[in-house]
Design an enzyme around this catalytic site. Sequence first.
Site: not given
Length: 462
Positions: A18, A116
């Site tokens: 991520h 995110d």
Amino acid sequence: MEAKQPHIMLIAYPAQGHINPLLQFAKRLASKNLLQVTLVADDATVTTSSFSTQGQTNSLNIEYISYGFDMQLGVLNLSNPDQFIAHHKLRVSQNLPKLINKHKYSGHPVQVLVYDSVMPWVLDIAKELGLKGAPFFTQSCAVCAIYFHMLQGMLNIPEAMTSLVSIPSLPLLDARDLPSLVYDMGSYPSILDVVLDQFSNLEKTDWILFNNFDALEDKVAEWLSNQQPIKTVGPCIPSMFLDKRLAGDKDYGLSLFKPDVEACIKWLDAKDAASVVYVSFGSMANLGLDQMEELAWGLLNSNSFFLWVVRESEQSKLPKKFMSEAAKKGLVVSWCPQLQVLAHKAVGSFMTHCGWNSTLEALCLGVPMLAMPQWTDQTTNAKYIVDVWQTGIRVKAIDNESVTKEDVAKCVKDVMEGTTGKALRANAIRWKELAVEAMSEGGSSDKNIDEFISEIKLTSTC
């Protein structure tokens, strides 16, 4: 008096898969020299990982806040995901506003917060502080469309796993082509909640960003854009493997594991072109003891050279005597510089778990794939690799969960030696060209990034 550049802050979920794409997106934004860009990382990053700022411009700033845990133990430990998720949310909610306020009072206020997508609650922080907010998706558009349909109650999972599932803009899917969290909702229910929560407040966001490029998923991207305004801004991999516009950007800059660069590249340098199958299942997958044994003997029986990444925590699962018997054909390492390996002339195929980052990297570097998905979105990515992009084959399994050494050996031979491999390689090279085109000046993703920056500048002057 010259106007100050708008300030954008980006915060990633604390997992390597991520952080790296968001870091690359931050580099790309900073390279335009039109924004002040700050990437927020966990302060443990500097001690538990290899973290550098190479390939970045002076416009990119890295700042740290404390999450209060070891990143390597965090998402890798699924024994108590509820505790991990709650702890992470608490620490970010406490520390991120302090950092944003620090910039406010220093004369460089943040206008936009990119986060995110698995942290949708960060949007609440942004709005409370008067900022614009944009989720950044590190998964495919197809997977997002599936989760969206599930959340809306429009996806019926057939009881018979042989039945087909029809979703607008997607190919017909077997139930096992759906993300594993969908067809097996009893597995890791906390993580299913996290992935579905990504869509809980999209109507309140100001932008929606995808680590993807238009040509790769044109139909589903168009369908998603009819639901919510999205921008594809990828593939977010280092520029020197794509358009080469960011001089020195040869690496992501973050690795939770220490790669044995010299050993890998030296070993590959001694091999003929397209003679090596590279094998890696990422930073999280844990193969069972039986699967490790079948995979090991299958690779050895394929008669191809192989470079196999087996994390230290997994090496005890290797069969006895395998290392000595495989010494002439294979190299086993605990971690490697994946982009450099995939770009090496000796690599002829990539056996992968089909994580989205690994999938994009193989596509961008023109490497055919041997798809062996493990869980979550990887099963859907494998479907696209095999049937849509036609850049790989599925390592067949009798029960769709385990493979035999015969499966492995046959699939490796098909890709490395047969006419199938030539066709897959030609398709892979074409996708590589399209990925480079998307990120080159004036390409679709480059235009979307420019548009994103223009909209930020416009809103910051209103």
